[in-house]
Enzyme design. Structure first.
Site, PDB file in Angstrom:
ATOM      1  N   ASP A 194      53.803   1.152 -68.472  1.00  0.00           N
ATOM      2  CA  ASP A 194      52.866   0.829 -67.484  1.00  0.00           C
ATOM      3  C   ASP A 194      51.394   1.405 -67.866  1.00  0.00           C
ATOM      4  O   ASP A 194      51.181   2.407 -67.634  1.00  0.00           O
ATOM      5  CB  ASP A 194      53.455   1.176 -66.296  1.00  0.00           C
ATOM      6  CG  ASP A 194      52.574   0.563 -64.986  1.00  0.00           C
ATOM      7  OD1 ASP A 194      51.303   0.297 -65.121  1.00  0.00           O
ATOM      8  OD2 ASP A 194      53.103   0.291 -63.986  1.00  0.00           O
ATOM      9  N   HIS A 195      50.603   0.514 -68.553  1.00  0.00           N
ATOM     10  CA  HIS A 195      49.363   0.871 -69.025  1.00  0.00           C
ATOM     11  C   HIS A 195      48.443   1.504 -68.007  1.00  0.00           C
ATOM     12  O   HIS A 195      47.457   2.286 -68.202  1.00  0.00           O
ATOM     13  CB  HIS A 195      48.527  -0.191 -69.839  1.00  0.00           C
ATOM     14  CG  HIS A 195      47.745  -1.263 -68.975  1.00  0.00           C
ATOM     15  ND1 HIS A 195      48.549  -2.257 -68.324  1.00  0.00           N
ATOM     16  CD2 HIS A 195      46.710  -1.407 -68.701  1.00  0.00           C
ATOM     17  CE1 HIS A 195      47.409  -2.968 -67.853  1.00  0.00           C
ATOM     18  NE2 HIS A 195      46.296  -2.444 -67.867  1.00  0.00           N
ATOM     19  N   HIS A 257      51.982  -1.668 -61.676  1.00  0.00           N
ATOM     20  CA  HIS A 257      50.791  -1.033 -61.493  1.00  0.00           C
ATOM     21  C   HIS A 257      50.554  -0.421 -60.146  1.00  0.00           C
ATOM     22  O   HIS A 257      50.440   0.824 -60.078  1.00  0.00           O
ATOM     23  CB  HIS A 257      49.524  -1.967 -61.889  1.00  0.00           C
ATOM     24  CG  HIS A 257      49.793  -2.576 -63.174  1.00  0.00           C
ATOM     25  ND1 HIS A 257      50.560  -1.974 -64.387  1.00  0.00           N
ATOM     26  CD2 HIS A 257      49.349  -3.695 -63.842  1.00  0.00           C
ATOM     27  CE1 HIS A 257      50.620  -2.756 -65.393  1.00  0.00           C
ATOM     28  NE2 HIS A 257      49.803  -3.874 -64.895  1.00  0.00           N
TER      29      HIS A 257
HETATM   30  C1  BG6 Z   1      48.610  -6.627 -66.721  1.00  0.00           C
HETATM   31  C2  BG6 Z   1      48.832  -8.000 -66.199  1.00  0.00           C
HETATM   32  O1  BG6 Z   1      49.737  -5.833 -66.857  1.00  0.00           O
HETATM   33  O2  BG6 Z   1      47.348  -5.875 -66.153  1.00  0.00           O
HETATM   34  C3  BG6 Z   1      47.340  -8.827 -66.213  1.00  0.00           C
HETATM   35  O3  BG6 Z   1      49.834  -8.673 -66.943  1.00  0.00           O
HETATM   36  C4  BG6 Z   1      46.413  -8.326 -65.654  1.00  0.00           C
HETATM   37  O4  BG6 Z   1      47.765 -10.207 -65.659  1.00  0.00           O
HETATM   38  C5  BG6 Z   1      46.341  -6.665 -66.502  1.00  0.00           C
HETATM   39  O5  BG6 Z   1      45.334  -9.048 -65.939  1.00  0.00           O
HETATM   40  C6  BG6 Z   1      45.028  -5.913 -65.695  1.00  0.00           C
HETATM   41  O6  BG6 Z   1      44.892  -4.855 -66.372  1.00  0.00           O
HETATM   42  P1  BG6 Z   1      43.669  -4.295 -66.556  1.00  0.00           P
HETATM   43  O7  BG6 Z   1      43.847  -3.068 -67.406  1.00  0.00           O
HETATM   44  O8  BG6 Z   1      42.525  -4.972 -67.159  1.00  0.00           O
HETATM   45  O9  BG6 Z   1      43.188  -3.703 -65.203  1.00  0.00           O
END
Ligand code: BG6
Length: 507
Positions: A194-195, A257
């Site tokens: 989960d980045h 997230h």
């Molecule tokens: C991803 C989603 O996990 O996270 C995307 O699939 C979203 O839809 C993205 O745009 C948002 O990540 P960040 O790091 O740009 O906030």
């Protein structure tokens, strides 16, 4: 500046081979290879390493290197440095293959062994699944049958697997994916990404809570009125309609997230930073989430879709008119949820979660709003109440932390005014924070799973989200409430929070 290393800083990273399934895809080009390159620039990669991209497109190693070089130029946090790049690209390889074909895995094994022999690598292997979940089973089976996936065994070279989202689209499919990966890999070898957990400010949530003495005593229902967690995106669906149509904001953002952010805000202090101790603490929060079922679905959730509008002065079509979107789609591009964590600490404290696409700007934060002060002294006039104290952790883009307090305005008029005590990462530490994927790839190399989703957590969050999805399915809507692109969401979401006597924060 007296900078103290965290305990995690001492974890050693051994030489390894990283195999990326979906090696020629977007994620590899935009995020993964740039992340590995930045680790190299920061001196964090082991001396010996290799990266093998695996994909459908036929390509030579040289073509692959050129392709990802473009990705690094366009997306790397730090600029490409020519001589470092020359050294780096000698560690990059490519192999063409279909995920469903047993021959792919024989060829991969032969190539990996040959590279490992030439580069004197010990055979530690990380397999990154940057591919649709429908291929997970074939890949796991292929890795098992070819002998590439080995069980954990003491000092023997390790095999680890990184699973990209989406890990399922409901509880049943998530369980199925976990079964498939679990048949071949032990839970200790599986890293579900989960980045958000690799983002600097998200990691800082635990430090703010547990490395300062002033917050923990007031971090509970006695002092906190409510929590707002917002992940706002300015972009619309872009080129990802085929994925997004099947997902929607609840699956795409809340299930992973936002719920992870909620866990970090709400968890009990873990007694150590051991990955399982931290993950147990987060798991407890998921277990305490009050299920949203039956009539509550209407009361505690709002879903909506963006309609035609403007963003940065440019016209944006409504979601249903985006390329690849069904004209009668009821996929939500915005969702707001009022959640409760039913334990002693959080009894009665609402957690308002909201996320959406085509909102006015890209901005994410966790805001903890404290209770109002009594209506006496400086707050004696009910027609003009003092704003409450709010602690805000800004996740992106201007990472930082601020505390709103009430101050006296200098002068003879006896006035008060809210002021922000503000800390910005960039002001204090100067350098830009590493990208989430840098941190997370390094974690996998070090075998540290604390910032990854354990199986039970993935399933618990899907369980909670699936109940909302079921409730929505029963509503049998043919269209969703709308908000104009470039605005802060639908009026229904305003109403939901206003009914509680509160308002959404303006970001
Ligand atoms: C991803 C989603 O996990 O996270 C995307 O699939 C979203 O839809 C993205 O745009 C948002 O990540 P960040 O790091 O740009 O906030």
């Amino acid at each position: 500046m007296d900078i103290k290393p965290l305990p995690e800083a001492i974890t050693p990273v051994e030489a390894c081979t990283l195999v990326i399934f979906g090696g020629s895809g977007d994620l590899a080009r935009r995020r993964l290879i740039p992340a590995v390159y930045n680790l190299l620039l920061d001196g964090l990669l082991p001396d010996k390493y290799a990266v093998i991209g695996l994909g459908r497109k036929p390509m030579t190693d040289t073509e692959f290197r050129n392709l990802v070089r473009e990705g690094v130029i366009a997306h790397s946090r730090q600029a490409l440095v020519e001589d470092t790049w020359q050294a780096f690209e000698r560690h990059l390889f490519y192999i063409q293959g279909e995920n469903e074909d047993a021959q792919t895995y024989r060829a991969l094994r032969a190539k990996a062994e040959q590279i490992e022999q030439t580069m004197q690598l010990p055979g530690n292997r990380i397999f990154y699944l940057s591919i649709p979940p429908s291929s997970f089973a074939s890949v796991c089976e292929g890795l098992a049958q070819s002998g590439l996936a080995t069980p954990p065994a003491g000092s023997a070279p390790y095999s680890r697997i990184i699973v990209e989202k989406p890990v399922g689209r409901d509880l049943a499919s998530a369980q199925q994916i976990n079964e498939v990966t679990g048949k071949v890999f032990d839970e200790s070898q599986i890293f579900r990404i989960d980045h958000y957990l690799g983002k600097e400010t998200v990691q800082n949530l635990m430090v703010v809570r547990f490395a300062n003495s002033i917050f923990e005593p007031i971090w509970n229902h006695k002092y906190i009125d409510h929590v707002q967690i917002t992940v706002s995106e300015a972009e619309g669906v872009g080129t990802r309609a085929s994925y997004y149509e099947e997902a929607g904001a609840l699956r795409d953002m809340i299930q992973n997230h936002l719920l992870q952010l909620l866990c970090l805000v709400a968890m009990e202090p873990p007694y150590s930073l051991d990955p399982n101790v931290v993950r147990n603490a987060k798991m407890e929060v998921l277990r305490c989430l009050r299920p949203i079922v039956g009539k509550d679905v209407e009361q505690y959730t709002v879903r909506a879709q963006y309609a035609q509008g403007t963003a940065h002065g440019q016209p944006v079509p409504g979601y249903r008119r985006e390329k690849g979107v069904s004209p009668d789609s009821i996929t939500e591009t915005y969702v707001a949820v009022k959640a409760f964590v039913e334990n002693w600490r959080w009894s009665g404290v609402p957690f308002y979660l909201r996320t959406g696409k085509a909102l006015p700007k890209r901005a994410s934060e966790v805001a903890v709003q404290f209770k109002d002060i009594p209506q006496i002294l400086f707050n004696a006039n009910p027609a003009n109440p003092q704003p409450a104290n709010v602690l805000t952790l800004r996740i992106q883009p201007d990472e930082g932390l601020s505390l709103r307090i009430i101050s006296r305005v200098p002068g003879t008029r006896a006035q008060t005014h809210p002021v922000e005590m503000d800390f910005q990462y960039s002001d204090v530490f100067g350098c830009p924070s590493p990208e989430a994927y840098e941190r997370l790839l390094l974690d996998v190399m070090a075998g540290d799973a604390s910032r990854f989703m354990r199986r039970d957590a993935v399933e618990a969050s899907w369980d909670w989200v699936t109940k909302i999805l079921d409730g929505w399915a029963q509503q049998k809507l043919r269209w969703l409430p709308e908000y104009s692109a470039g605005t802060w969401g639908p009026v229904e979401a305003e109403r939901m929070i206003q009914n509680d006597g509160r308002t959404w924060r303006i970001l």
